[in-house]
Scaffold this motif. Structure first.
Motif, PDB file in Angstrom:
ATOM      1  N   ASN A   1      -0.567  -1.644   4.119  1.00 24.24           N
ATOM      2  CA  ASN A   1      -1.083  -0.886   5.273  1.00 24.24           C
ATOM      3  C   ASN A   1      -1.754   0.408   4.864  1.00 24.24           C
ATOM      4  O   ASN A   1      -2.158   1.191   5.727  1.00 24.24           O
ATOM      5  CB  ASN A   1       0.063  -0.569   6.234  1.00 24.24           C
ATOM      6  CG  ASN A   1       0.479  -1.800   7.004  1.00 24.24           C
ATOM      7  OD1 ASN A   1       0.056  -2.913   6.657  1.00 24.24           O
ATOM      8  ND2 ASN A   1       1.321  -1.638   7.997  1.00 24.24           N
ATOM      9  N   ARG A   2      -1.862   0.624   3.540  1.00 22.16           N
ATOM     10  CA  ARG A   2      -2.514   1.851   3.097  1.00 22.16           C
ATOM     11  C   ARG A   2      -4.033   1.645   3.148  1.00 22.16           C
ATOM     12  O   ARG A   2      -4.493   0.530   3.302  1.00 22.16           O
ATOM     13  CB  ARG A   2      -2.095   2.193   1.660  1.00 22.16           C
ATOM     14  CG  ARG A   2      -0.602   2.233   1.424  1.00 22.16           C
ATOM     15  CD  ARG A   2      -0.025   3.589   1.647  1.00 22.16           C
ATOM     16  NE  ARG A   2       1.427   3.564   1.506  1.00 22.16           N
ATOM     17  CZ  ARG A   2       2.218   4.570   1.904  1.00 22.16           C
ATOM     18  NH1 ARG A   2       1.675   5.639   2.468  1.00 22.16           N
ATOM     19  NH2 ARG A   2       3.515   4.479   1.764  1.00 22.16           N
ATOM     20  N   SER A   3      -4.781   2.729   2.961  1.00 26.16           N
ATOM     21  CA  SER A   3      -6.256   2.589   3.024  1.00 26.16           C
ATOM     22  C   SER A   3      -6.930   3.312   1.873  1.00 26.16           C
ATOM     23  O   SER A   3      -7.906   4.034   2.055  1.00 26.16           O
ATOM     24  CB  SER A   3      -6.727   3.175   4.355  1.00 26.16           C
ATOM     25  OG  SER A   3      -6.191   4.492   4.449  1.00 26.16           O
TER      26      SER A   3
ATOM     27  N   PHE B   1     -10.771   2.959  -2.718  1.00 23.61           N
ATOM     28  CA  PHE B   1     -11.329   2.115  -3.790  1.00 23.61           C
ATOM     29  C   PHE B   1     -10.761   0.696  -3.766  1.00 23.61           C
ATOM     30  O   PHE B   1     -11.183  -0.153  -4.552  1.00 23.61           O
ATOM     31  CB  PHE B   1     -10.973   2.743  -5.153  1.00 23.61           C
ATOM     32  CG  PHE B   1      -9.505   3.047  -5.280  1.00 23.61           C
ATOM     33  CD1 PHE B   1      -8.605   2.056  -5.654  1.00 23.61           C
ATOM     34  CD2 PHE B   1      -9.005   4.305  -4.964  1.00 23.61           C
ATOM     35  CE1 PHE B   1      -7.244   2.323  -5.731  1.00 23.61           C
ATOM     36  CE2 PHE B   1      -7.642   4.579  -5.043  1.00 23.61           C
ATOM     37  CZ  PHE B   1      -6.766   3.592  -5.430  1.00 23.61           C
ATOM     38  N   CYS B   2      -9.839   0.424  -2.854  1.00 22.55           N
ATOM     39  CA  CYS B   2      -9.038  -0.802  -2.995  1.00 22.55           C
ATOM     40  C   CYS B   2      -9.370  -1.878  -1.962  1.00 22.55           C
ATOM     41  O   CYS B   2      -9.379  -1.631  -0.764  1.00 22.55           O
ATOM     42  CB  CYS B   2      -7.556  -0.447  -2.867  1.00 22.55           C
ATOM     43  SG  CYS B   2      -6.493  -1.877  -3.096  1.00 22.55           S
ATOM     44  N   ALA B   3      -9.614  -3.071  -2.441  1.00 27.05           N
ATOM     45  CA  ALA B   3      -9.974  -4.199  -1.559  1.00 27.05           C
ATOM     46  C   ALA B   3      -8.762  -5.020  -1.145  1.00 27.05           C
ATOM     47  O   ALA B   3      -8.882  -5.935  -0.333  1.00 27.05           O
ATOM     48  CB  ALA B   3     -10.966  -5.102  -2.299  1.00 27.05           C
ATOM     49  N   ILE B   4      -7.579  -4.680  -1.691  1.00 23.02           N
ATOM     50  CA  ILE B   4      -6.414  -5.546  -1.472  1.00 23.02           C
ATOM     51  C   ILE B   4      -6.014  -5.704  -0.003  1.00 23.02           C
ATOM     52  O   ILE B   4      -5.790  -6.819   0.457  1.00 23.02           O
ATOM     53  CB  ILE B   4      -5.240  -5.098  -2.355  1.00 23.02           C
ATOM     54  CG1 ILE B   4      -5.577  -5.340  -3.820  1.00 23.02           C
ATOM     55  CG2 ILE B   4      -3.949  -5.819  -1.968  1.00 23.02           C
ATOM     56  CD1 ILE B   4      -4.588  -4.771  -4.806  1.00 23.02           C
ATOM     57  N   PRO B   5      -5.968  -4.613   0.796  1.00 21.38           N
ATOM     58  CA  PRO B   5      -5.606  -4.827   2.203  1.00 21.38           C
ATOM     59  C   PRO B   5      -6.548  -5.818   2.896  1.00 21.38           C
ATOM     60  O   PRO B   5      -6.126  -6.619   3.724  1.00 21.38           O
ATOM     61  CB  PRO B   5      -5.703  -3.421   2.802  1.00 21.38           C
ATOM     62  CG  PRO B   5      -5.453  -2.513   1.644  1.00 21.38           C
ATOM     63  CD  PRO B   5      -6.094  -3.181   0.475  1.00 21.38           C
ATOM     64  N   GLY B   6      -7.815  -5.792   2.493  1.00 19.21           N
ATOM     65  CA  GLY B   6      -8.788  -6.718   3.089  1.00 19.21           C
ATOM     66  C   GLY B   6      -8.565  -8.149   2.627  1.00 19.21           C
ATOM     67  O   GLY B   6      -8.922  -9.108   3.318  1.00 19.21           O
TER      68      GLY B   6
ATOM     69  N   LYS C   1      -8.448   8.791  -0.245  1.00 24.48           N
ATOM     70  CA  LYS C   1      -7.574   8.583   0.925  1.00 24.48           C
ATOM     71  C   LYS C   1      -6.139   8.260   0.480  1.00 24.48           C
ATOM     72  O   LYS C   1      -5.484   7.380   1.037  1.00 24.48           O
ATOM     73  CB  LYS C   1      -8.109   7.453   1.794  1.00 24.48           C
ATOM     74  CG  LYS C   1      -9.511   7.691   2.366  1.00 24.48           C
ATOM     75  CD  LYS C   1      -9.918   6.517   3.242  1.00 24.48           C
ATOM     76  CE  LYS C   1     -11.366   6.583   3.670  1.00 24.48           C
ATOM     77  NZ  LYS C   1     -11.733   7.823   4.382  1.00 24.48           N
ATOM     78  N   ARG C   2      -5.673   8.998  -0.513  1.00 23.57           N
ATOM     79  CA  ARG C   2      -4.330   8.732  -1.029  1.00 23.57           C
ATOM     80  C   ARG C   2      -3.256   9.421  -0.190  1.00 23.57           C
ATOM     81  O   ARG C   2      -2.065   9.149  -0.335  1.00 23.57           O
ATOM     82  CB  ARG C   2      -4.238   9.169  -2.488  1.00 23.57           C
ATOM     83  CG  ARG C   2      -5.076   8.366  -3.446  1.00 23.57           C
ATOM     84  CD  ARG C   2      -4.514   6.983  -3.659  1.00 23.57           C
ATOM     85  NE  ARG C   2      -3.285   7.044  -4.461  1.00 23.57           N
ATOM     86  CZ  ARG C   2      -2.533   5.962  -4.710  1.00 23.57           C
ATOM     87  NH1 ARG C   2      -2.859   4.794  -4.207  1.00 23.57           N
ATOM     88  NH2 ARG C   2      -1.426   6.065  -5.426  1.00 23.57           N
ATOM     89  N   GLY C   3      -3.677  10.412   0.624  1.00 25.04           N
ATOM     90  CA  GLY C   3      -2.682  11.050   1.495  1.00 25.04           C
ATOM     91  C   GLY C   3      -1.679  11.902   0.735  1.00 25.04           C
ATOM     92  O   GLY C   3      -0.564  12.137   1.208  1.00 25.04           O
TER      93      GLY C   3
HETATM   94  S1  SF4 Z   1      -4.121   0.805  -4.109  1.00 24.36           S
HETATM   95 FE1  SF4 Z   1      -4.504  -0.854  -2.637  1.00 24.36          FE
HETATM   96  S2  SF4 Z   1      -2.661  -2.107  -2.673  1.00 24.36           S
HETATM   97 FE2  SF4 Z   1      -2.161  -0.131  -3.615  1.00 24.36          FE
HETATM   98  S3  SF4 Z   1      -1.371   1.127  -1.978  1.00 24.36           S
HETATM   99 FE3  SF4 Z   1      -3.549   1.559  -2.090  1.00 24.36          FE
HETATM  100  S4  SF4 Z   1      -4.497   0.137  -0.624  1.00 24.36           S
HETATM  101 FE4  SF4 Z   1      -2.430  -0.599  -1.032  1.00 24.36          FE
END
Ligand code: SF4
Length: 438
Positions: A148-150, A153-158, A266-268
């Protein structure tokens, strides 16, 4: 449909993908289908490739692997090639056009569909009956799917979707079955361990889950991977400190330390909060091994911002560090930014950080000489048994090399006195009473 008689499963990417493959293999096996791992001897008519697709290098490896097996199919050595996992979840349409020879493409949540496509029956109640692809004495335990993070750089949630926690009951059942298979070390994984329970139990439940697994008294080691640096579940440090079977080890990817970049990512979390978190761990658990990961070459990363990261790594002296070069990924927030750091500069920054970490690792390892550690033997290689301490995770961290003359077996725990060290390996010999627990 007549079941496919023999199937080889090829797994690429991360440990989360590996667990998916093991679940699929468990399903096929109970349907009396001959299932082979990648390196198992024997012939398989059908190959299923579980792909990775989250950054460029991983995609290339997945596509090369698919093309390799399509060649095997063209030569008549195998009949069918199926593709599953993150690459086909993310790029199914272009793959269908580019590599139409694949019999069928599946996503990351399609294990039931794949089992049925193989002509077998999917068993809903088969919780934890996995066919391990790791050595039998350790196994990954995936406690949730998605994220649920955003992070920009990360495509994993998608790819993997929103965070879905497994129930504690299912996780405990799966762990119990793993112990029955001889597993002594479980590695808890998900995209973000700290989020566990927030969806299902409406509160963070990681410490409670770890204590439940520890209360089973089935494992020597319980290891935590992929903690997110904000909102650490309260009580987690106490749980790690109070449970000898919970490894004095955490894996907490930090990605960067510069505030402008952390904000853009967007690491918060801020640099100050990051430093405070690390010192909290260090104060409470001085012996703890901290693994982390950083990204270099993020859009706009200036020399100064990179130097700030370099200084942070020098000062903080992490036990284990992984460094990745920024990969400009479609469908991510950062894709709107200009990927302005040349690949050559990204690679140079990455190797500069790894050189610094190599010296830190050498120094930290030298401090272990003369000390005695509990070691788990993973394999035999040439004149050595190769094992790990609780401060080292399989495949990614340091190893302990013990002369093969020692009367040991793979999967054994033993007590080792460290006699030598280099940057990434320790050398040791068994103590007289090496079989006695430390
Ligand atoms: S890097 Fe990707 S998988 Fe890891 S917390 Fe962030 S959005 Fe989630």
């Amino acid at each position: 449909m007549k079941p496919h008689q023999s199937i080889r499963i090829i797994t690429l990417g991360c440990a989360k993908n590996m667990v998916d493959s093991e679940v699929l293999m468990g399903q096929l096996k109970v349907n009396n289908i001959k299932v082979l791992r990648e390196n198992d001897k024997g012939h398989a008519h059908t190959v299923v490739i579980n792909t990775c697709g989250f950054i460029n290098d991983a995609r290339e490896e997945s596509i090369d692997t698919i093309l390799g097996y399509i060649e095997e199919k063209k030569k008549g050595r195998i009949k069918n090639v199926f593709v599953m996992g993150c690459l086909s979840e993310r790029f199914r349409e272009p793959l269908l056009k580019e590599i139409p020879e694949v019999d069928e493409y599946f996503g990351v949540h399609d294990i039931a569909k794949i089992v049925e496509r193989m002509g077998a029956e999917f068993r809903q109640n088969l919780v934890g009956d996995r066919m391990l692809t790791t050595p039998n004495h350790y196994a990954y335990l995936k406690i949730a799917e998605g994220c649920n993070r955003s992070c920009s750089f990360c495509a994993i949630p998608g790819i993997r979707g929103q965070h879905i926690s497994k129930s504690m009951e299912d996780i405990v059942l799966e762990a119990t079955k793993l112990a029955k298979q001889g597993v002594k070390e479980i590695l808890l994984i998900s995209q973000d361990l700290t989020y566990y329970g927030l969806d299902l139990y409406k509160k963070q439940m990681l410490p409670e889950l770890v204590e439940k697994l520890s209360d089973l008294k089935l494992f020597d080691w319980i290891r935590l991977h992929y903690l997110y640096p904000t909102t650490l579940p309260s009580g987690l440090i106490d749980t790690i400190a109070s449970r000898p079977d919970v490894c004095n080890y955490i894996d907490i990817p930090l990605q960067h330390i510069n505030n402008r970049i952390l904000k853009s990512m967007k690491r918060g979390v801020t640099a100050g909060e990051t430093r405070k978190l690390i010192s909290q761990f260090r104060q409470r658990l001085p012996e703890m091994a901290i693994r982390t990961a950083f990204i270099v070459g993020y859009p706009g990363e200036t020399e100064d911002e990179f130097n700030e990261l370099k200084q942070f790594i020098k000062e903080t002296r992490f036990d284990r560090v992984g460094v990745f070069t920024y990969s400009h990924e479609e469908d991510t927030a950062a894709f709107r930014l200009k990927d302005d750091i040349p690949e050559k500069a990204k690679l140079a920054r990455a190797s500069e950080l790894m050189e610094i970490q190599e010296e830190i690792s050498r120094d930290l390892n030298a401090l272990k000489v003369g000390k005695t550690f509990k070691v788990l033997i993973d394999r035999q290689e040439g004149e050595y048994f190769v094992g790990r301490t609780e401060f080292d995770s399989p495949e990614i961290d340091n190893e302990v090399l013990i002369n093969v003359s020692a009367n040991l077996k793979i999967g054994d725990f033993c007590t080792v006195k460290i006699t030598g060290a280099d940057a990434f390996d320790l050398y040791g010999c068994l103590t007289d009473n090496h079989s006695l627990p430390l």
